[in-house]
Design a protein around this motif. Structure first.
Motif, PDB file in Angstrom:
ATOM      1  N   MET A  92      51.338  54.823  32.049  1.00 52.09           N
ATOM      2  CA  MET A  92      50.342  53.835  32.458  1.00 52.09           C
ATOM      3  C   MET A  92      51.040  52.568  32.958  1.00 52.09           C
ATOM      4  O   MET A  92      51.805  51.951  32.220  1.00 52.09           O
ATOM      5  CB  MET A  92      49.421  53.473  31.287  1.00 52.09           C
ATOM      6  CG  MET A  92      48.355  52.429  31.636  1.00 52.09           C
ATOM      7  SD  MET A  92      47.511  51.781  30.154  1.00 52.09           S
ATOM      8  CE  MET A  92      46.732  53.259  29.524  1.00 52.09           C
ATOM      9  N   HIS A  93      50.790  52.218  34.208  1.00 54.29           N
ATOM     10  CA  HIS A  93      51.257  50.948  34.758  1.00 54.29           C
ATOM     11  C   HIS A  93      50.028  50.073  35.001  1.00 54.29           C
ATOM     12  O   HIS A  93      49.038  50.538  35.570  1.00 54.29           O
ATOM     13  CB  HIS A  93      52.001  51.155  36.075  1.00 54.29           C
ATOM     14  CG  HIS A  93      53.273  51.931  35.937  1.00 54.29           C
ATOM     15  ND1 HIS A  93      54.391  51.432  35.315  1.00 54.29           N
ATOM     16  CD2 HIS A  93      53.611  53.195  36.333  1.00 54.29           C
ATOM     17  CE1 HIS A  93      55.354  52.328  35.334  1.00 54.29           C
ATOM     18  NE2 HIS A  93      54.906  53.403  35.936  1.00 54.29           N
ATOM     19  N   ALA A 104      55.605  52.341  41.312  1.00 58.23           N
ATOM     20  CA  ALA A 104      54.782  52.448  40.112  1.00 58.23           C
ATOM     21  C   ALA A 104      53.592  53.353  40.362  1.00 58.23           C
ATOM     22  O   ALA A 104      53.216  54.166  39.510  1.00 58.23           O
ATOM     23  CB  ALA A 104      54.305  51.071  39.663  1.00 58.23           C
ATOM     24  N   TRP A 105      52.973  53.227  41.540  1.00 56.62           N
ATOM     25  CA  TRP A 105      51.839  54.105  41.872  1.00 56.62           C
ATOM     26  C   TRP A 105      52.306  55.546  41.967  1.00 56.62           C
ATOM     27  O   TRP A 105      51.653  56.457  41.469  1.00 56.62           O
ATOM     28  CB  TRP A 105      51.196  53.683  43.189  1.00 56.62           C
ATOM     29  CG  TRP A 105      50.703  52.278  43.209  1.00 56.62           C
ATOM     30  CD1 TRP A 105      50.287  51.540  42.130  1.00 56.62           C
ATOM     31  CD2 TRP A 105      50.608  51.419  44.346  1.00 56.62           C
ATOM     32  NE1 TRP A 105      49.932  50.284  42.546  1.00 56.62           N
ATOM     33  CE2 TRP A 105      50.113  50.174  43.883  1.00 56.62           C
ATOM     34  CE3 TRP A 105      50.889  51.574  45.699  1.00 56.62           C
ATOM     35  CZ2 TRP A 105      49.878  49.100  44.749  1.00 56.62           C
ATOM     36  CZ3 TRP A 105      50.653  50.518  46.556  1.00 56.62           C
ATOM     37  CH2 TRP A 105      50.157  49.294  46.099  1.00 56.62           C
ATOM     38  N   ARG A 106      53.447  55.752  42.627  1.00 54.13           N
ATOM     39  CA  ARG A 106      53.939  57.119  42.802  1.00 54.13           C
ATOM     40  C   ARG A 106      54.260  57.775  41.466  1.00 54.13           C
ATOM     41  O   ARG A 106      53.928  58.943  41.237  1.00 54.13           O
ATOM     42  CB  ARG A 106      55.172  57.128  43.712  1.00 54.13           C
ATOM     43  CG  ARG A 106      54.840  57.076  45.208  1.00 54.13           C
ATOM     44  CD  ARG A 106      56.071  57.415  46.036  1.00 54.13           C
ATOM     45  NE  ARG A 106      57.102  56.402  45.901  1.00 54.13           N
ATOM     46  CZ  ARG A 106      57.221  55.339  46.692  1.00 54.13           C
ATOM     47  NH1 ARG A 106      56.363  55.165  47.690  1.00 54.13           N
ATOM     48  NH2 ARG A 106      58.188  54.464  46.518  1.00 54.13           N
ATOM     49  N   MET A 153      44.248  48.706  36.813  1.00 50.82           N
ATOM     50  CA  MET A 153      44.555  50.080  36.415  1.00 50.82           C
ATOM     51  C   MET A 153      44.061  51.081  37.455  1.00 50.82           C
ATOM     52  O   MET A 153      43.639  52.184  37.124  1.00 50.82           O
ATOM     53  CB  MET A 153      43.943  50.388  35.045  1.00 50.82           C
ATOM     54  CG  MET A 153      44.507  49.526  33.937  1.00 50.82           C
ATOM     55  SD  MET A 153      43.700  49.808  32.326  1.00 50.82           S
ATOM     56  CE  MET A 153      44.157  51.510  32.027  1.00 50.82           C
ATOM     57  N   ALA A 154      44.115  50.695  38.730  1.00 49.66           N
ATOM     58  CA  ALA A 154      43.593  51.561  39.785  1.00 49.66           C
ATOM     59  C   ALA A 154      44.322  52.901  39.841  1.00 49.66           C
ATOM     60  O   ALA A 154      43.689  53.959  39.897  1.00 49.66           O
ATOM     61  CB  ALA A 154      43.689  50.850  41.142  1.00 49.66           C
ATOM     62  N   ALA A 155      45.641  52.849  39.843  1.00 49.92           N
ATOM     63  CA  ALA A 155      46.416  54.086  39.953  1.00 49.92           C
ATOM     64  C   ALA A 155      46.231  54.961  38.721  1.00 49.92           C
ATOM     65  O   ALA A 155      46.040  56.172  38.830  1.00 49.92           O
ATOM     66  CB  ALA A 155      47.897  53.775  40.167  1.00 49.92           C
ATOM     67  N   TYR A 156      46.279  54.350  37.541  1.00 51.68           N
ATOM     68  CA  TYR A 156      46.107  55.111  36.308  1.00 51.68           C
ATOM     69  C   TYR A 156      44.717  55.736  36.248  1.00 51.68           C
ATOM     70  O   TYR A 156      44.571  56.936  35.977  1.00 51.68           O
ATOM     71  CB  TYR A 156      46.323  54.203  35.099  1.00 51.68           C
ATOM     72  CG  TYR A 156      46.177  54.928  33.774  1.00 51.68           C
ATOM     73  CD1 TYR A 156      47.173  55.783  33.314  1.00 51.68           C
ATOM     74  CD2 TYR A 156      45.042  54.747  32.983  1.00 51.68           C
ATOM     75  CE1 TYR A 156      47.041  56.453  32.103  1.00 51.68           C
ATOM     76  CE2 TYR A 156      44.897  55.409  31.774  1.00 51.68           C
ATOM     77  CZ  TYR A 156      45.900  56.261  31.331  1.00 51.68           C
ATOM     78  OH  TYR A 156      45.756  56.928  30.146  1.00 51.68           O
ATOM     79  N   GLY A 157      43.690  54.929  36.498  1.00 53.33           N
ATOM     80  CA  GLY A 157      42.327  55.443  36.464  1.00 53.33           C
ATOM     81  C   GLY A 157      42.098  56.541  37.479  1.00 53.33           C
ATOM     82  O   GLY A 157      41.452  57.558  37.192  1.00 53.33           O
ATOM     83  N   GLU A 193      52.700  55.165  23.234  1.00 53.62           N
ATOM     84  CA  GLU A 193      53.640  54.241  23.869  1.00 53.62           C
ATOM     85  C   GLU A 193      53.142  53.782  25.237  1.00 53.62           C
ATOM     86  O   GLU A 193      53.869  53.120  25.973  1.00 53.62           O
ATOM     87  CB  GLU A 193      55.010  54.905  24.027  1.00 53.62           C
ATOM     88  CG  GLU A 193      55.674  55.264  22.700  1.00 53.62           C
ATOM     89  CD  GLU A 193      57.041  55.889  22.890  1.00 53.62           C
ATOM     90  OE1 GLU A 193      57.357  56.284  24.024  1.00 53.62           O
ATOM     91  OE2 GLU A 193      57.788  55.990  21.900  1.00 53.62           O
ATOM     92  N   LEU A 194      51.903  54.119  25.585  1.00 55.79           N
ATOM     93  CA  LEU A 194      51.412  53.810  26.924  1.00 55.79           C
ATOM     94  C   LEU A 194      51.416  52.316  27.220  1.00 55.79           C
ATOM     95  O   LEU A 194      51.647  51.898  28.352  1.00 55.79           O
ATOM     96  CB  LEU A 194      49.987  54.359  27.109  1.00 55.79           C
ATOM     97  CG  LEU A 194      49.867  55.864  27.316  1.00 55.79           C
ATOM     98  CD1 LEU A 194      48.402  56.257  27.428  1.00 55.79           C
ATOM     99  CD2 LEU A 194      50.632  56.308  28.566  1.00 55.79           C
ATOM    100  N   ALA A 195      51.155  51.495  26.205  1.00 63.36           N
ATOM    101  CA  ALA A 195      51.057  50.052  26.437  1.00 63.36           C
ATOM    102  C   ALA A 195      52.383  49.324  26.259  1.00 63.36           C
ATOM    103  O   ALA A 195      52.440  48.105  26.431  1.00 63.36           O
ATOM    104  CB  ALA A 195      50.013  49.443  25.499  1.00 63.36           C
TER     105      ALA A 195
END
Length: 248
Positions: A92-93, A104-106, A153-157, A193-195
């Motif tokens: 998660m970024h 980060a998106w990739r 959180m666009a990429a994660y979502g 550990e996501l955060a």
């Protein structure tokens, strides 16, 4: 759950993945632990062995087709045909879309979505063979973030929304073969550990939120997975959400 299950859990080096793998092993499953960090996997495997369980360390990168293919050979040679696959590896970024670095998106899409595709594709032949004679499960750990609008959180979502859609489609394609498919969408979970890589100001906000809104412990996610895979062979729980009672 049958004590003869053969399971693979990705992202098994820590957090939700380690908890799921440990719970499945406690129920008698032979569990392959897949992640990039061998040292962390070995610690989880040692804990499982100490408790009397069976675990196989499988260092692999879910974003690499070659790495996953080699992992599939190792698991097949060691345990035989897989009948339980839990795709859990994720990253998660948190960064505004306009300011976010492309790498980060990739990495978010590569790990969260492409990783699920790579692992599922590599192990699907084994799952199909297993489904002919015994209970077989494919579980993808998505996220409530795939259904919600969370700035930064666009990429994660987006990656998690894609995982959920992929899972629903896989169920439609595989149900006739006897492979049970489940989309699990966790909300706020404690013990992951996501955060850990959040900016300091955001980490403080998350810590404050967890004080007022206690997160679900990772062991509860593992208990839910154990319940899902323990249902009779002709029962499928296709879509599940687990979140704190006060989370909306």
């Amino acid at each position: 759950m049958s004590t003869s299950r053969i399971a693979l859990v990705t992202g098994a080096a820590s957090g939700i993945g380690a908890a799921i793998a440990t719970r499945l092993a406690a129920d008698g499953a032979s569990v392959a632990l897949l992640a990039r960090r061998r040292d962390r996997l070995e610690k989880v495997a040692a804990q499982i062995a100490e408790a009397g369980g069976t675990a196989l360390v499988v260092p692999a990168d879910v974003t690499s087709e070659q790495s996953v293919a080699e992992a599939a050979v190792l698991v097949q040679d060691t345990f035989g045909d897989l009948d339980l696959l839990v795709n859990n590896a994720g990253v998660m970024h948190v960064v505004p879309f306009a300011d976010g670095p492309a790498d980060a998106w990739r990495s978010t899409v590569d790990i969260n979505l492409t990783g699920v595709i790579n692992v599922t594709h590599a192990f699907l032949p084994a799952l199909r063979r297993s489904a002919a004679t015994r209970t077989t499960d494919l579980i993808n750990v998505s996220s409530l973030a795939g259904e919600r609008i969370n700035p930064g959180m666009a990429a994660y979502g987006a990656s998690k929304a894609a995982v959920s859609h992929l899972t629903r489609t896989l169920r439609a394609e595989l149900a006739g073969e006897g492979i049970r498919v489940t989309d699990l969408e966790p909300g706020m979970i404690d013990g992951t550990e996501l955060a850990d890589g959040f900016p300091p100001e955001l980490q403080t906000m998350v810590d404050d939120l967890r004080t007022t809104l206690p997160a679900v412990p990772v062991r509860e996610v593992a208990e839910l997975i154990a319940y899902v895979v323990g249902r009779p062979r002709d029962v499928n729980l296709p879509h599940l959400i687990i979140q704190p009672s006060k989370e909306v």
